[in-house]
Write an enzyme that holds these catalytic residues in place. Sequence first.
Site, PDB file in Angstrom:
ATOM      1  N   SER A  41       0.535  -1.356  -0.082  1.00 43.42           N
ATOM      2  CA  SER A  41      -0.055   0.149   0.017  1.00 43.42           C
ATOM      3  C   SER A  41       0.815   1.083   0.064  1.00 43.42           C
ATOM      4  O   SER A  41       0.340   2.454  -0.081  1.00 43.42           O
ATOM      5  CB  SER A  41      -1.043   0.012   1.281  1.00 43.42           C
ATOM      6  OG  SER A  41      -0.187  -0.334   2.673  1.00 43.42           O
TER       7      SER A  41
ATOM      8  N   HIS B 218      -2.410  -3.271  -6.044  1.00 42.93           N
ATOM      9  CA  HIS B 218      -2.916  -3.097  -4.451  1.00 42.93           C
ATOM     10  C   HIS B 218      -4.334  -3.183  -4.442  1.00 42.93           C
ATOM     11  O   HIS B 218      -4.985  -2.224  -4.919  1.00 42.93           O
ATOM     12  CB  HIS B 218      -2.484  -1.570  -4.339  1.00 42.93           C
ATOM     13  CG  HIS B 218      -2.957  -1.073  -2.992  1.00 42.93           C
ATOM     14  ND1 HIS B 218      -2.990   0.430  -2.609  1.00 42.93           N
ATOM     15  CD2 HIS B 218      -3.197  -1.666  -1.603  1.00 42.93           C
ATOM     16  CE1 HIS B 218      -3.783   0.479  -1.224  1.00 42.93           C
ATOM     17  NE2 HIS B 218      -3.425  -0.614  -0.822  1.00 42.93           N
TER      18      HIS B 218
ATOM     19  N   GLU C 277      -5.485  -0.541  -7.317  1.00 43.59           N
ATOM     20  CA  GLU C 277      -4.694   0.561  -7.716  1.00 43.59           C
ATOM     21  C   GLU C 277      -3.340  -0.116  -8.357  1.00 43.59           C
ATOM     22  O   GLU C 277      -2.680  -1.038  -7.629  1.00 43.59           O
ATOM     23  CB  GLU C 277      -4.302   1.517  -6.149  1.00 43.59           C
ATOM     24  CG  GLU C 277      -3.538   2.508  -6.618  1.00 43.59           C
ATOM     25  CD  GLU C 277      -3.159   3.175  -5.436  1.00 43.59           C
ATOM     26  OE1 GLU C 277      -2.864   4.553  -5.214  1.00 43.59           O
ATOM     27  OE2 GLU C 277      -3.014   2.524  -4.181  1.00 43.59           O
TER      28      GLU C 277
ATOM     29  N   ASN D 101      -3.088   6.219  -0.293  1.00 37.07           N
ATOM     30  CA  ASN D 101      -2.619   6.515   0.902  1.00 37.07           C
ATOM     31  C   ASN D 101      -2.042   7.968   0.932  1.00 37.07           C
ATOM     32  O   ASN D 101      -2.002   8.329   2.186  1.00 37.07           O
ATOM     33  CB  ASN D 101      -1.722   5.370   1.403  1.00 37.07           C
ATOM     34  CG  ASN D 101      -2.360   4.157   1.815  1.00 37.07           C
ATOM     35  OD1 ASN D 101      -3.541   4.443   2.553  1.00 37.07           O
ATOM     36  ND2 ASN D 101      -2.112   3.012   1.310  1.00 37.07           N
TER      37      ASN D 101
END
Length: 296
Positions: free
Chosen positions: A118, A139, A151, A189
């Site tokens: 991540s 991800h 992702e 993130n």
Amino acid sequence: MEYVSIVGAGTMGNGIAHVFAQNGFKVSLIDVHPPQLDKAMATIAKNLERQVGKGMITEEKKIKTLQNIVTHTTIENGVQQAALVVEAATENIDIKLQLFQQLDAFAPANAILASNTSSISITKIASVTKRPNRVIGMHFMNPVPVMKLVEIINGYDTHPDVSNTIIALSIQLGKIPCVVNDYPGFIANRILMPMINEAIYSLYEGVANVEAIDTIMKLGMAHPMGPLQLADFIGLDVCLSILEVLHKGLGNPKYAPCPLLINMVTAGKLGVKSGEGFYTYTAGNKELIVSNRFRH
């Protein structure tokens, strides 16, 4: 592409295995701990049973999905036939670099090596292999069988054909792929963690209490759960780790983790996984109860 190997049988790993197997792939699920593999298979069976109960899949589909998964305790045995390997181990750079050296050594030369990381640099991970052009980030979001997003992170050397293959594969899995480039935190993130950190700072500075912060973001911004509850769900240790990656990688003080978050992780209050974070969690109780520490 028929054979896929998943490295790591934790929450993310078993979810990724579930989705691939349900979509007809032959899956090797790899973990060095046999009890973790047993737990993963039990979780997959339980989640498939829930899908049957909701009429989403048939009993026959459930059985076929489980038959599509075999377990292994060594990478050497688990990746021999893999066209794709998805690493879903702990979010720790040293562990990931060591794993990718092994994957590079034992997986077929033309296999794509993907990481479910991540936040850790795909370019850095790729640099320890002899095939950096065939390394990519994939991800998934938790819970994997439910969440639609994948992702996809292109490392510095990731070949466009590899990226296109993973985009097509994600669509085949019923997911929606979004492609990003390899910079700290990627997109998910890089945007989410500063929001969570700001929510923790707001609590730390006494601007509002836990319930007010989460309720404002749920009702005012249409978030399905508030940032403090989400932090508990992700794991406060994981949130801290990602913020540290952002802070170190981008060198901007706005990413510095809140001292309250650091203290909570140091004290072992990690959220759902430890039974206490901003809320307290007990088995079988779905009611959201603010931790005694934050009640006024």
